[in-house]
Design a protein around this motif. Structure first.
Motif, PDB file in Angstrom:
ATOM      1  N   ASN A 239       0.841  -1.196   0.000  1.00 12.27           N
ATOM      2  CA  ASN A 239       0.000   0.000   0.000  1.00 12.27           C
ATOM      3  C   ASN A 239       0.879   1.251   0.000  1.00 12.27           C
ATOM      4  O   ASN A 239       2.114   1.160  -0.061  1.00 12.27           O
ATOM      5  N   GLN A 240       0.246   2.409   0.077  1.00  8.09           N
ATOM      6  CA  GLN A 240       0.953   3.688   0.000  1.00  8.09           C
ATOM      7  C   GLN A 240       1.871   3.926   1.199  1.00  8.09           C
ATOM      8  O   GLN A 240       2.721   4.808   1.177  1.00  8.09           O
ATOM      9  N   HIS A 241       1.738   3.113   2.251  1.00  8.61           N
ATOM     10  CA  HIS A 241       2.604   3.215   3.428  1.00  8.61           C
ATOM     11  C   HIS A 241       3.747   2.195   3.367  1.00  8.61           C
ATOM     12  O   HIS A 241       4.437   1.976   4.362  1.00  8.61           O
ATOM     13  N   ASP A 242       3.907   1.551   2.198  1.00 11.01           N
ATOM     14  CA  ASP A 242       4.903   0.491   1.987  1.00 11.01           C
ATOM     15  C   ASP A 242       4.675  -0.718   2.884  1.00 11.01           C
ATOM     16  O   ASP A 242       5.610  -1.455   3.202  1.00 11.01           O
ATOM     17  N   GLU A 243       3.420  -0.936   3.272  1.00  5.09           N
ATOM     18  CA  GLU A 243       3.053  -2.125   4.038  1.00  5.09           C
ATOM     19  C   GLU A 243       2.677  -3.231   3.060  1.00  5.09           C
ATOM     20  O   GLU A 243       1.913  -2.997   2.115  1.00  5.09           O
ATOM     21  N   LEU A 244       3.203  -4.408   3.293  1.00  7.71           N
ATOM     22  CA  LEU A 244       2.885  -5.562   2.460  1.00  7.71           C
ATOM     23  C   LEU A 244       1.435  -5.971   2.707  1.00  7.71           C
ATOM     24  O   LEU A 244       1.051  -6.236   3.848  1.00  7.71           O
ATOM     25  N   VAL A 245       0.619  -5.989   1.647  1.00  5.15           N
ATOM     26  CA  VAL A 245      -0.795  -6.341   1.799  1.00  5.15           C
ATOM     27  C   VAL A 245      -1.161  -7.650   1.108  1.00  5.15           C
ATOM     28  O   VAL A 245      -2.206  -8.232   1.388  1.00  5.15           O
ATOM     29  N   CYS A 246      -0.296  -8.112   0.202  1.00  7.24           N
ATOM     30  CA  CYS A 246      -0.591  -9.357  -0.515  1.00  7.24           C
ATOM     31  C   CYS A 246       0.688  -9.957  -1.072  1.00  7.24           C
ATOM     32  O   CYS A 246       1.530  -9.234  -1.612  1.00  7.24           O
ATOM     33  N   VAL A 247       0.814 -11.272  -0.918  1.00  8.13           N
ATOM     34  CA  VAL A 247       1.879 -12.033  -1.555  1.00  8.13           C
ATOM     35  C   VAL A 247       1.214 -13.204  -2.243  1.00  8.13           C
ATOM     36  O   VAL A 247       0.408 -13.912  -1.629  1.00  8.13           O
ATOM     37  N   VAL A 248       1.522 -13.399  -3.514  1.00  9.09           N
ATOM     38  CA  VAL A 248       0.976 -14.547  -4.243  1.00  9.09           C
ATOM     39  C   VAL A 248       2.089 -15.177  -5.055  1.00  9.09           C
ATOM     40  O   VAL A 248       2.854 -14.493  -5.726  1.00  9.09           O
TER      41      VAL A 248
END
Length: 161
Positions: free
Chosen positions: A130-139
């Motif tokens: 996301n815009q905060h450089d937080e990982l939201v998805c790994v596939v």
């Protein structure tokens, strides 16, 4: 073609895709309605206020689609014959309306197809932030990729070594 051929993938390389996308409430409503997912965390603002997130979260199927869709122009447009499977899917953080996602792609592994000499199989990992450089998805997925015409199998094998 805009996509990468089997020979273009180098195991370990990371592509940072330029395309980003802000997620809207309409995106969430459409995918939720299309998939008949009536989970109130996606549809009911009042219900969601009482959840651990304090607000509605975006349907993870939309997040998955976006994280695998953004890389298409750079990686598989016109050069893939299809997904062979998804190995793992993780959502470490939720996505909310208004979040802007960016994606990185890494080649995990690759091998020549034993049954189709004009193709190769590539393991790919897409990571959405996301815009905060937080990982939201790994596939992690496996794709059947075209090989460059006229590329002998031996040359591709030598380039992998």
């Amino acid at each position: 073609m805009a996509g990468m051929y089997f020979e273009d993938f180098t195991v370990g390389d990371v592509l940072k895709h330029e395309v980003t996308r802000t997620v809207t409430e309409t995106d969430n409503l459409l995918i939720t309605a299309l998939t008949m997912n009536v989970q109130p965390l996606h549809l009911d603002a009042e219900f969601s206020k009482k959840s651990m997130f304090g607000k509605q979260i975006v349907n993870s199927i939309f997040t998955l689609g976006l994280v695998t869709g953004i890389p298409v122009q750079d990686t598989t447009l016109g050069t893939t014959l299809g997904n062979l499977g998804f190995r793992d899917i993780e959502f470490p953080k939720p996505v909310f309306f208004g979040d802007t996602l960016r994606v990185e792609t890494q080649a995990l592994d690759k091998r020549e197809s034993k049954s189709r000499p004009n193709t190769g199989i590539v393991g790919i990992e897409h990571r959405g932030y996301n815009q905060h450089d937080e990982l939201v998805c790994v596939v992690r997925r496996t794709a059947l990729m075209l090989r460059r015409e006229g590329q002998p199998a031996e040359a591709a094998a030598a380039s992998q070594a």
